[in-house]
Design an enzyme around this catalytic site. Structure first.
Site, PDB file in Angstrom:
ATOM      1  N   TYR A   1      -1.023  -0.548  10.572  1.00 28.55           N
ATOM      2  CA  TYR A   1      -1.116  -0.927   9.153  1.00 28.55           C
ATOM      3  C   TYR A   1       0.064  -0.354   8.372  1.00 28.55           C
ATOM      4  O   TYR A   1       0.691  -1.049   7.563  1.00 28.55           O
ATOM      5  CB  TYR A   1      -2.442  -0.410   8.594  1.00 28.55           C
ATOM      6  CG  TYR A   1      -2.708  -0.769   7.154  1.00 28.55           C
ATOM      7  CD1 TYR A   1      -3.095  -2.059   6.799  1.00 28.55           C
ATOM      8  CD2 TYR A   1      -2.600   0.192   6.142  1.00 28.55           C
ATOM      9  CE1 TYR A   1      -3.361  -2.386   5.471  1.00 28.55           C
ATOM     10  CE2 TYR A   1      -2.869  -0.123   4.822  1.00 28.55           C
ATOM     11  CZ  TYR A   1      -3.254  -1.420   4.479  1.00 28.55           C
ATOM     12  OH  TYR A   1      -3.517  -1.733   3.168  1.00 28.55           O
TER      13      TYR A   1
ATOM     14  N   SER B   1       0.854  -1.188   0.000  1.00 31.02           N
ATOM     15  CA  SER B   1       0.000   0.000   0.000  1.00 31.02           C
ATOM     16  C   SER B   1       0.886   1.232   0.000  1.00 31.02           C
ATOM     17  O   SER B   1       1.992   1.205   0.557  1.00 31.02           O
ATOM     18  CB  SER B   1      -0.861  -0.006   1.268  1.00 31.02           C
ATOM     19  OG  SER B   1      -1.447   1.262   1.475  1.00 31.02           O
TER      20      SER B   1
HETATM   21  N1  LIG Z   1      -8.879  -1.673  -0.610  1.00 26.45           N
HETATM   22  C1  LIG Z   1      -7.932  -0.748  -0.688  1.00 26.45           C
HETATM   23  O1  LIG Z   1      -8.216   0.442  -0.946  1.00 26.45           O
HETATM   24  C2  LIG Z   1      -6.490  -1.106  -0.496  1.00 26.45           C
HETATM   25  C3  LIG Z   1      -5.545  -0.074  -0.594  1.00 26.45           C
HETATM   26  C4  LIG Z   1      -4.186  -0.396  -0.455  1.00 26.45           C
HETATM   27  C5  LIG Z   1      -3.815  -1.709  -0.235  1.00 26.45           C
HETATM   28  N2  LIG Z   1      -4.770  -2.684  -0.128  1.00 26.45           N
HETATM   29  C6  LIG Z   1      -4.291  -4.062   0.098  1.00 26.45           C
HETATM   30  O2  LIG Z   1      -4.893  -4.942  -0.830  1.00 26.45           O
HETATM   31  C7  LIG Z   1      -5.055  -6.242  -0.233  1.00 26.45           C
HETATM   32  C8  LIG Z   1      -6.498  -6.701  -0.363  1.00 26.45           C
HETATM   33  O3  LIG Z   1      -7.314  -5.743   0.270  1.00 26.45           O
HETATM   34  P1  LIG Z   1      -8.909  -5.713   0.128  1.00 26.45           P
HETATM   35  O4  LIG Z   1      -9.283  -4.296  -0.014  1.00 26.45           O
HETATM   36  O5  LIG Z   1      -9.380  -6.705  -0.866  1.00 26.45           O
HETATM   37  O6  LIG Z   1      -9.300  -6.186   1.615  1.00 26.45           O
HETATM   38  P2  LIG Z   1     -10.592  -6.934   2.180  1.00 26.45           P
HETATM   39  O7  LIG Z   1     -11.756  -6.645   1.327  1.00 26.45           O
HETATM   40  O8  LIG Z   1     -10.651  -6.573   3.614  1.00 26.45           O
HETATM   41  O9  LIG Z   1     -10.188  -8.471   2.021  1.00 26.45           O
HETATM   42  C9  LIG Z   1      -9.112  -8.960   2.748  1.00 26.45           C
HETATM   43  C10 LIG Z   1      -8.944 -10.427   2.448  1.00 26.45           C
HETATM   44  O10 LIG Z   1      -7.880 -10.920   3.293  1.00 26.45           O
HETATM   45  C11 LIG Z   1      -8.377 -12.044   3.998  1.00 26.45           C
HETATM   46  N3  LIG Z   1      -7.725 -12.239   5.281  1.00 26.45           N
HETATM   47  C12 LIG Z   1      -7.615 -11.392   6.326  1.00 26.45           C
HETATM   48  N4  LIG Z   1      -6.986 -11.988   7.343  1.00 26.45           N
HETATM   49  C13 LIG Z   1      -6.663 -13.235   6.930  1.00 26.45           C
HETATM   50  C14 LIG Z   1      -6.013 -14.332   7.521  1.00 26.45           C
HETATM   51  N5  LIG Z   1      -5.581 -14.310   8.779  1.00 26.45           N
HETATM   52  N6  LIG Z   1      -5.843 -15.453   6.786  1.00 26.45           N
HETATM   53  C15 LIG Z   1      -6.287 -15.531   5.518  1.00 26.45           C
HETATM   54  N7  LIG Z   1      -6.942 -14.533   4.912  1.00 26.45           N
HETATM   55  C16 LIG Z   1      -7.133 -13.401   5.616  1.00 26.45           C
HETATM   56  C17 LIG Z   1      -9.864 -11.761   4.159  1.00 26.45           C
HETATM   57  O11 LIG Z   1     -10.528 -12.963   4.520  1.00 26.45           O
HETATM   58  P3  LIG Z   1     -11.875 -12.960   5.446  1.00 26.45           P
HETATM   59  O12 LIG Z   1     -13.011 -12.799   4.506  1.00 26.45           O
HETATM   60  O13 LIG Z   1     -11.826 -14.293   6.104  1.00 26.45           O
HETATM   61  O14 LIG Z   1     -11.762 -11.815   6.398  1.00 26.45           O
HETATM   62  C18 LIG Z   1     -10.182 -11.249   2.786  1.00 26.45           C
HETATM   63  O15 LIG Z   1     -10.296 -12.309   1.868  1.00 26.45           O
HETATM   64  C19 LIG Z   1      -4.570  -6.097   1.205  1.00 26.45           C
HETATM   65  O16 LIG Z   1      -3.236  -6.515   1.293  1.00 26.45           O
HETATM   66  C20 LIG Z   1      -4.664  -4.610   1.463  1.00 26.45           C
HETATM   67  O17 LIG Z   1      -3.796  -4.180   2.477  1.00 26.45           O
HETATM   68  C21 LIG Z   1      -6.092  -2.420  -0.248  1.00 26.45           C
END
Ligand SMILES: NC(=O)c1ccc[n+]([C@@H]2O[C@H](COP(=O)([O-])OP(=O)(O)OC[C@H]3O[C@@H](n4cnc5c(N)ncnc54)[C@H](OP(=O)(O)O)[C@@H]3O)[C@@H](O)[C@H]2O)c1
Length: 243
Positions: A164, A149
């Protein structure tokens, strides 16, 4: 030129929703055999149907990134039960700083939040790289993509979301270290980090301008780069970003 062979196996962690689901779907569409990491048996059952509805042939596998005691063994089992993993996308993460988001203060950060964030966002990816990269180096091929990120950029570090931010800066450091180890070998193994932008997911919230399809693009590109592609870089929208 993107890598197009259809027999590579890719593991995407946190693939049951959000950007991870989309990365898995897009890689499946390119012909990869996909292992979709999910936390529990229940989630494995429901996500299989969701991928099917999305037209993707994907194998859900149970992988809790926060369970450091079990994770190394689970990865060994995974490779022996399915196939050696050629592409690893460390996507799973949590953002639990709060309350206050960008106003959340380091001085109110609990040890529990810091520890839990570290376990999922840093220790988990470190253990997956440690378990899977030696095999990639031995076999001569591998791609590792760490979903980071811009919040982890040291060059632009600010306040808010302290646990984070620290976790993503540490993931970036792990990316550089692993990439340097890969570069020191003859193998075609590449390790890069990327930012998806601000994406409308559970983590990004409903006001985020980007859809997961767009947020997945750079990770999918890094998972499919050829031998001339980058190693040890940090990208958003396929463009290099400062650390
Ligand atoms: N969305 C954004 O704007 C944004 C911006 C910058 C970076 N990112 C990065 O992009 C990536 C994906 O983000 P997202 O927005 O798709 O997040 P999200 O919607 O919160 O989804 C997170 C995913 O990670 C899984 N997860 C969390 N803890 C886990 C664990 N202990 N073991 C296995 N799986 C686990 C969740 O599973 P559960 O369903 O079981 O919780 C879910 O499938 C992350 O690395 C995040 O930091 C996102």
């Amino acid at each position: 030129m993107a890598y197009a062979e259809n027999t590579r196996t890719a593991l995407v962690t946190g693939a049951n929703r959000g950007i991870g689901f989309e990365i898995a779907r897009q890689l499946a569409a390119q012909g990869f055999a996909i292992l979709a990491g999910v936390r529990s048996r229940e989630k494995a059952a429901t996500v299989a149907d969701e991928f099917k509805r999305a037209g993707a042939d994907v194998e859900p596998v149970i992988l809790d990134m926060a369970n450091s005691a079990r994770l190394p063994e689970a990865l060994v089992e995974l490779e022996s039960r399915h196939a050696p993993i050629d592409v690893l996308v460390n996507n799973a993460a949590i953002l639990i700083d709060g309350p206050g988001g960008f106003n959340s203060s380091l001085f109110e950060l609990s040890e529990d939040v810091f520890r839990r964030t570290w376990e999922t966002n840093v220790l988990g990816p470190m253990l997956t790289m440690r378990a899977l990269m030696p095999g990639m180096l031995t076999r001569g091929f591998g791609r590792v993509v760490n979903m980071s990120s811009l919040a982890g950029q040291l060059s632009n570090m600010g306040k808010g979301y302290p646990a984070y931010r620290v976790s993503k800066a540490a993931l970036n450091a792990l990316t550089r270290i692993a990439a340097a180890e890969a570069a020191a070998s003859d193998a075609d193994v590449k390790v890069n980090a990327c930012s998806p932008g601000w994406v409308r997911t559970g983590m990004g919230g409903k006001d985020a301008p980007r859809l997961p399809e767009k947020g997945a693009e750079t990770a999918v590109w890094l998972a499919t780069i050829d031998r001339e592609g980058p190693n040890g870089g940090f990208f958003q929208d396929k463009e290099a970003q400062p650390w």
